[in-house]
Structures are given as C-alpha cells and as structure tokens.
Design a protein around this motif. Structure first.
Motif: not given
Length: 269
Positions: A117, A126, A175
């Motif tokens: 990250l 992120n 993500r």
C-alpha cells in the motif's frame, strides 16, 4: 456427438493454443531458467497446468520448488524462458512491455504478503489507485458492495499506518477486487498476519470466488490457508507432481510431508 480425445487428429481437435472456455489461466510447457553454466538453475521445468474460472486454487510445494516463480510467470511479473503462458486466450509471451503493463492493470488483481500500500494515501485512495492510473472510475455499485463485504466503510479515510495488519490486507484485497479483474493472484497473502487476521483474509478470498465469481490463485506454505481452496496444486523440483481437490488442512499436511520426505531422500530438501 462423441468428443474426440485431446490428441485425436481431425478438424474437431482444439488447437494447442486454444483454451477451454472455462480456463482462466494456464501454462503450457513452461520453463524458467536463471543463470548460465555453473550458476544455471531451472526454477520451472516444462510445467503444464490449468486454472479454472470461478475456482480458488492454492499452489504449494517444498522450499525452492518453483511455486512463486510459477505464479509470477502466470501473472506476467516474470518472463518464461520456454513454453507459453495464457490469460484467457491471450498469450503473455507474445506481448510487448506496454501491452503486458496494460494487461496486469486491467485484467489481473494482486494481493502480496507485504500489502504494497502507498503510505501517504488513504485506504480508499489505495483501493482506487489502479483505476485512477488507468484514467477511469471503478463501478460505484461494485465498489460499494466490495467495501461493505470487507468491512472497510469506516476505515476509508485512514492511512495504512493507522490500520492493523489485517485491515491493511483487507484494503489490498479490496484494491484487487475493485477493478473486477479476470483473476486474482496472491503471493503468501497471509504470511505477515496472525491467525485471526489470516482467517479473515482467506474468508474474503473464498467469498470472492463464491459470491463475486472471481478466480483466485494463491501461493502458500500454510496447510490451513490451502484448506480454503477448491484445489491444491503441488510442485517439487520445478515440476507439478500432484494435486488435491476438496483439501483439508490435514490432507494437505500429509501430502506436504510426503513431498518433503522425497526431497530429503533425493538430497533436494
């Protein structure tokens, strides 16, 4: 109509580079060589293996068996020395660097052991970073569903340093899911987590398959992690040597012990 055997001649036989429609990724005769001469190391030797769509697969093997190398080649993070690697019907070995970068960005999700990250960005920044780099916004409904299921809605304004290890890995999972990739690769995704956080992350990856219909492939050394998978592929000495469906922690541990004993007996452990 009777389906011909894979090696049968004739027009109905699929071409070697034509994947079955339910295959998300595959390696065909994949070899990876590092170094030359006395320093030459064959990390992978003529590996052929397929990964089905909508399935959770764990790759396991003794130390030095080539499991991380296999995943890195499948994900386009490393080049094949010989053979081919396909994501769907795309031959990764035929892509330029720019095309490979685009494929990894648009079609693959990654979850790493070290989270990866950006410390100066919030959790939400992120999560949406890959989409921002690509110049587009993630699907709002999909992203909201992902954030809800991962329990991150009250952590979106926090930076990584303000989150626990388990929360950081949940951000990494979000993500990976946010862009709705064709396949998610995890390289020891629970390696830096305690048992409770590991269970949370593995449950998320399991849900990604069961609820989001994603394809997940992880490398792990932990039989408890592998037990979350539908299938375990075992490597030894750079080759696929076995596989196990419907694994339990006990059945995986037994198989790993057998591989370790063989490696020790042949001097490769």
């Amino acid at each position: 109509m009777t389906t011909p055997a894979p090696d049968s001649p004739g027009p109905e036989s699929p071409a070697p580079d034509s994947p079955a429609p339910d295959v998300a990724a595959r390696a065909v005769g994949l070899s990876k060589i590092y170094g030359t001469g006395d320093t030459r190391v064959a990390a992978l030797s003529e590996v052929s293996v397929e990964f089905a769509k909508g399935e959770f697969t764990a790759i396991m093997g003794p130390s030095g068996s080539g499991k991380s190398t296999l995943m890195h080649c499948l994900a386009g993070l490393d080049d094949a020395t010989e053979g081919a690697v396909f994501l769907g019907d795309t031959d990764l070995t035929s892509l330029s660097d720019k095309e490979m970068t685009r494929l990894r960005r648009d079609r693959v999700g990654f979850v790493f052991q070290s989270f990866n990250l950006v410390p100066t960005l919030t959790a939400l920044e992120n999560i949406t970073l890959p989409s921002a780099i690509a110049g587009r916004s993630p699907d709002a409904e999909w992203l909201d569903d992902v954030l809800s299921r991962l329990g991150l809605k009250d952590r979106l304004d926090h930076r990584p340093g303000e989150l626990s290890g388990g929360q950081q890995q949940r951000v990494a999972c979000a993500r990976a899911l946010a862009s709705q990739p064709e396949i998610i690769f995890g390289d020891e995704p629970t390696g830096n987590l305690d048992s409770r956080s590991s269970g949370e992350v593995l449950s998320i990856l399991r849900a990604a398959v069961d609820e989001f219909h994603q394809t997940v492939v992880i490398v792990t050394h932990d039989p408890r992690a592998a037990a979350y998978a539908d299938r375990v592929v075992f490597l030894a000495d750079g080759r696929t040597v076995d596989e196990l469906r419907g694994p339990t922690a006990e059945s995986v541990l037994d198989r790993m012990k057998q591989l370790d004993e063989v490696a020790a007996a042949t001097g490769n452990g």
